[in-house]
Design an enzyme around this catalytic site. Structure first.
Site, PDB file in Angstrom:
ATOM      1  N   GLU A 189       0.903   3.924   1.726  1.00 51.62           N
ATOM      2  CA  GLU A 189       1.355   4.386   3.048  1.00 51.62           C
ATOM      3  C   GLU A 189       2.554   3.569   3.550  1.00 51.62           C
ATOM      4  OE1 GLU A 189      -1.710   3.453   2.093  1.00 51.62           O
ATOM      5  OE2 GLU A 189      -3.239   4.233   3.464  1.00 51.62           O
TER       6      GLU A 189
ATOM      7  N   CYS B 159      -2.066  -0.121   7.576  1.00 48.14           N
ATOM      8  CA  CYS B 159      -1.332   1.138   7.423  1.00 48.14           C
ATOM      9  C   CYS B 159      -1.458   2.008   8.667  1.00 48.14           C
ATOM     10  CB  CYS B 159      -1.825   1.858   6.177  1.00 48.14           C
ATOM     11  SG  CYS B 159      -1.432   0.934   4.674  1.00 48.14           S
TER      12      CYS B 159
ATOM     13  N   CYS C 208      -6.007   1.826   5.874  1.00 42.41           N
ATOM     14  CA  CYS C 208      -6.577   0.585   6.428  1.00 42.41           C
ATOM     15  C   CYS C 208      -5.909   0.304   7.774  1.00 42.41           C
ATOM     16  CB  CYS C 208      -6.354  -0.568   5.456  1.00 42.41           C
ATOM     17  SG  CYS C 208      -4.628  -1.117   5.383  1.00 42.41           S
TER      18      CYS C 208
ATOM     19  N   HIS D 265       0.856  -1.191   0.000  1.00 39.30           N
ATOM     20  CA  HIS D 265       0.000   0.000   0.000  1.00 39.30           C
ATOM     21  C   HIS D 265       0.894   1.245   0.000  1.00 39.30           C
ATOM     22  CE1 HIS D 265      -3.881  -1.938   1.859  1.00 39.30           C
ATOM     23  NE2 HIS D 265      -3.410  -2.628   0.834  1.00 39.30           N
TER      24      HIS D 265
END
Lengths: 147, 147
Positions: B53, B84, B81, B51
């Protein structure tokens, strides 16, 4: 079947010898094939995301070329945190075996309890407490030597 | 001050062009110094942990040589999420600005609400909704083209 949790515990011991919080993980694909065998690298890499479970998933994904590790089981010496629990869900792991419970930082049976959230779209089967004593003892020794 | 959220949106657009869910992130250190500027790489790398992040935190940690990014602010186009959010907490980020809300997968204001958990030991300041419409539109276009 090989004793995967004891393999994970050996990874945890090696992590401890490197000055890392002793957590180890083994990722096993179909046919009992080990596709990752790793320990925590947070300190060495100065990377707060380098938990053993994350490294196991990243190595497993690389080894198989698959983003979804649906036939795979993870053995880890400590209850996964919320970061790792969510990564386990995204990777679609079949089963997670963990040893020691982590009331302060766990995200499976404590805190976020990620697998029970409505935002969790795949929950693995979870087996907890296997070799709990050995894993907890390693952590206890590590922290008592440092405090 | 540069428009960091629009920089993150450009990363999201580039992610979309690569066939990735359009999420982008920019990590900013003291003095408005950009230390990471990244988009989602889950599909390209076949890595469920990639992801935006996570990549921003890993790049930021590498760029600074520090595991704790205490002076840093993250700009991200979608609500982080749980994975993260926990990584953001571990990295000790100062502030998180996010654009679109994610009721289905978010872990800040939905689901695990990680920063409110007793197992969360550092919560950043959170600013949500900045450029929400642009970020949501990007996501909507991406998914409508695929369904």
């Amino acid at each position: 079947m090989p004793d995967f949790m004891n393999m994970a515990l050996r990874e945890a011991e090696q992590a401890s010898a490197r000055g890392e919080v002793p957590v180890g993980a083994v990722l096993v694909a179909a046919g009992n094939r080990v596709i990752a065998q790793v320990g925590n690298r947070v300190e060495e890499w100065r990377d707060p995301t380098a938990h053993a479970e994350m490294l196991a998933i990243r190595e497993g994904a690389k080894a198989t070329g698959l983003g979804r590790l649906t036939d795979c089981d993870l053995y880890v010496t400590l209850e996964p945190c919320a970061m790792c629990a969510a990564a386990i869900s995204f990777a679609r792991l079949r089963r997670v075996y963990y040893a020691a419970y982590d009331p302060k930082g766990g995200g499976v049976d404590h805190g976020a309890r990620f697998f029970t959230q409505p935002t969790c779209h795949h929950a693995p089967e979870v087996v907890s407490g296997m070799e709990e004593h050995k894993a907890a003892q390693l952590l206890k020794e590590f922290f008592s030597a440092r405090r």
